[in-house]
Design an enzyme around this catalytic site. Structure first.
Site, mmCIF file in Angstrom:
data_model
loop_
_atom_site.group_PDB
_atom_site.id
_atom_site.type_symbol
_atom_site.label_atom_id
_atom_site.label_comp_id
_atom_site.label_asym_id
_atom_site.label_seq_id
_atom_site.Cartn_x
_atom_site.Cartn_y
_atom_site.Cartn_z
ATOM 1 N N TYR A 1 0.833 -1.207 0.000
ATOM 2 C CA TYR A 1 0.000 0.000 0.000
ATOM 3 C C TYR A 1 0.862 1.249 0.000
ATOM 4 O O TYR A 1 1.950 1.265 0.564
ATOM 5 C CB TYR A 1 -0.902 0.027 1.246
ATOM 6 C CG TYR A 1 -2.012 -0.972 1.263
ATOM 7 C CD1 TYR A 1 -2.329 -1.741 0.140
ATOM 8 C CD2 TYR A 1 -2.763 -1.178 2.418
ATOM 9 C CE1 TYR A 1 -3.362 -2.663 0.182
ATOM 10 C CE2 TYR A 1 -3.794 -2.099 2.462
ATOM 11 C CZ TYR A 1 -4.080 -2.838 1.349
ATOM 12 O OH TYR A 1 -5.105 -3.761 1.397
ATOM 13 N N SER B 1 -13.902 -4.070 0.944
ATOM 14 C CA SER B 1 -14.781 -3.503 -0.091
ATOM 15 C C SER B 1 -16.262 -3.692 0.234
ATOM 16 O O SER B 1 -17.044 -4.084 -0.630
ATOM 17 C CB SER B 1 -14.464 -4.091 -1.469
ATOM 18 O OG SER B 1 -13.214 -3.657 -1.931
ATOM 19 N N LEU C 1 -18.415 -1.522 0.478
ATOM 20 C CA LEU C 1 -19.181 -0.554 -0.315
ATOM 21 C C LEU C 1 -18.955 -0.738 -1.819
ATOM 22 O O LEU C 1 -19.283 0.139 -2.601
ATOM 23 C CB LEU C 1 -18.808 0.881 0.095
ATOM 24 C CG LEU C 1 -19.165 1.264 1.525
ATOM 25 C CD1 LEU C 1 -18.667 2.673 1.843
ATOM 26 C CD2 LEU C 1 -20.675 1.175 1.745
ATOM 27 N N GLY D 1 -17.222 1.992 -3.554
ATOM 28 C CA GLY D 1 -17.980 3.236 -3.698
ATOM 29 C C GLY D 1 -19.273 3.113 -4.457
ATOM 30 O O GLY D 1 -20.138 3.997 -4.358
ATOM 31 N N LEU E 1 -21.853 1.216 -3.968
ATOM 32 C CA LEU E 1 -23.027 1.083 -3.110
ATOM 33 C C LEU E 1 -23.329 2.341 -2.302
ATOM 34 O O LEU E 1 -24.307 2.381 -1.559
ATOM 35 C CB LEU E 1 -22.856 -0.122 -2.180
ATOM 36 C CG LEU E 1 -22.975 -1.484 -2.877
ATOM 37 C CD1 LEU E 1 -22.544 -2.613 -1.949
ATOM 38 C CD2 LEU E 1 -24.401 -1.723 -3.376
ATOM 39 N N THR E 2 -22.504 3.379 -2.465
ATOM 40 C CA THR E 2 -22.848 4.671 -1.860
ATOM 41 C C THR E 2 -23.762 5.491 -2.759
ATOM 42 O O THR E 2 -24.339 6.486 -2.317
ATOM 43 C CB THR E 2 -21.579 5.516 -1.601
ATOM 44 O OG1 THR E 2 -21.027 5.938 -2.868
ATOM 45 C CG2 THR E 2 -20.547 4.726 -0.824
ATOM 46 N N GLY E 3 -23.834 5.124 -4.030
ATOM 47 C CA GLY E 3 -24.605 5.892 -5.000
ATOM 48 C C GLY E 3 -23.817 6.990 -5.673
ATOM 49 O O GLY E 3 -24.362 7.734 -6.500
ATOM 50 N N LYS E 4 -22.522 7.113 -5.363
ATOM 51 C CA LYS E 4 -21.724 8.225 -5.899
ATOM 52 C C LYS E 4 -21.545 8.157 -7.410
ATOM 53 O O LYS E 4 -21.304 9.184 -8.054
ATOM 54 C CB LYS E 4 -20.369 8.279 -5.193
ATOM 55 C CG LYS E 4 -19.465 7.105 -5.491
ATOM 56 C CD LYS E 4 -18.287 7.005 -4.527
ATOM 57 C CE LYS E 4 -17.313 8.128 -4.671
ATOM 58 N NZ LYS E 4 -16.155 7.971 -3.764
#
Length: 348
Positions: free
Chosen positions: A53, A236, A238, A241, A243-246
């Protein structure tokens, strides 16, 4: 905060685990410090990182996340307050992780070099949970596909050899416990059998992708997790990202991972968009933030030890940590299952 036992260690770890892979790429050291300060204050005692990372992996940023955590330990004196997890890279074409420029493998020389470098960057004498980031043997990424494919076999370090090296790290006091990541049920049981047969250190967890749109863990590994106390550290949750709707209706927010790196193909497979829309609509119907719905679902699974959340902003971090207090009602559970039956695992 809520806590679960980590495998058979007897150690309590927070159900919310602080993921760190954006630090050193999307987040600065100061922002990483702010996230760690807040998370610790909210009762999060479990942090997860890896030698490679930040993400996406490249030579220029390798190890930057561990260095940021190490500097925070030094500045705050907080090492004893954190259950720290890191990972050694499995087989890859990355030539910048090892001093000799070789592609990474899970042999004694590579693993020893990896651990010693991580300890130095983290400014600590030990890592609580040391995980194999992905297998050395040829398997599909994540090791839990929805359709089986034969992968060409090649010479690899045996599981027995890998575990012998890791057991040595534990005996030397450099590592307290061991874990797997991106592993299959066969791989998990093979490691456990080797430990039981030869009296070697045991795997305590498995870190795999798990979310509303990727529940392949449930087909075989969930039973292993429950019966063998090899709990899931879910990453993961989300769907990077989605599943946040972004990204709804083709949106591409500036600074988002998709806009910066375009590496979200796991969640852009045929049918994934329909499933994601169904879950976003469900959250709206229940008056919930979609991220909270997705995280609460993962938090409440009986085979989950900890839910690894990642954030690039403090608002995202606060939402993620607050999800620990959100229940999933029986009615909402039924609605989730109905969507799952129609749109099962489109993003393995």
């Amino acid at each position: 905060m809520k806590f679960h036992k980590l495998g058979r260690t007897g150690q309590d770890v927070s159900v919310i685990c602080l993921g760190t892979m954006t630090w050193g790429e999307q987040n600065s050291q100061a922002e990483g410090f702010e996230q760690m300060d807040y998370a610790l204050d909210q009762g999060v005692n479990f942090f997860d990182t890896a030698e490679m990372y930040s993400v996406p992996p490249r030579a220029e940023t390798t190890g930057s996340t561990e260095r940021i955590i190490g500097e925070w330990f030094k500045a705050r004196g907080t090492r004893s307050k954190v259950i720290l997890a890191s990972k050694v890279a499995g087989a890859s074409t990355f030539t910048w992780l090892r001093d000799n420029g070789e592609p990474t493998r899970l042999n004694r020389a590579h693993m020893t070099e990896a651990l010693d470098k991580s300890l130095k960057r983290l400014q600590t004498d030990y890592i609580d949970l040391y995980q194999i980031h992905w297998p050395e043997r040829p398997v599909p990424w994540g090791s839990n596909p929805t359709a089986f494919q034969v992968h060409p076999q090649s010479e690899t370090t045996t599981i027995a050899e890998q575990l012998d090296v890791l057991d040595g790290f534990v005996k030397a006091g450099k590592v307290r416990w061991l874990g797997l990541s991106n592993e299959s049920a066969w791989g998990a049981m093979s490691f456990l059998k080797e430990s039981d047969t030869h009296g070697l250190a045991r795997m305590q967890s498995v870190q795999n992708a798990y979310s509303l749109v990727n529940r392949t863990f449930e087909t075989a590994l969930a039973e292993v997790a429950l019966r063998e106390q090899l709990g899931l550290l879910a990453y993961s949750p989300l769907a990077q990202g989605y599943l946040t709707g972004k990204y709804r209706n083709g949106a591409l927010p500036a600074g988002s991972r998709k806009a910066l790196f375009n590496r979200l193909q796991r969640y852009e497979k045929p049918g994934a968009d329909i499933a994601i829309e169904a879950y976003l609509d469900l959250a709206q119907e229940y008056g919930m933030d979609p991220a909270t719905l997705a995280l609460a679902f993962v938090n409440t699974r009986p085979f989950v030890t900890s839910n690894i959340i990642g954030a690039t902003t403090m608002d995202q971090l606060k939402t993620a940590i607050a999800s620990i207090n959100v229940p999933v009602s029986s009615d909402l559970e039924a609605r989730i299952e109905a969507i799952h039956q129609l749109h099962m695992n489109p993003a393995p």
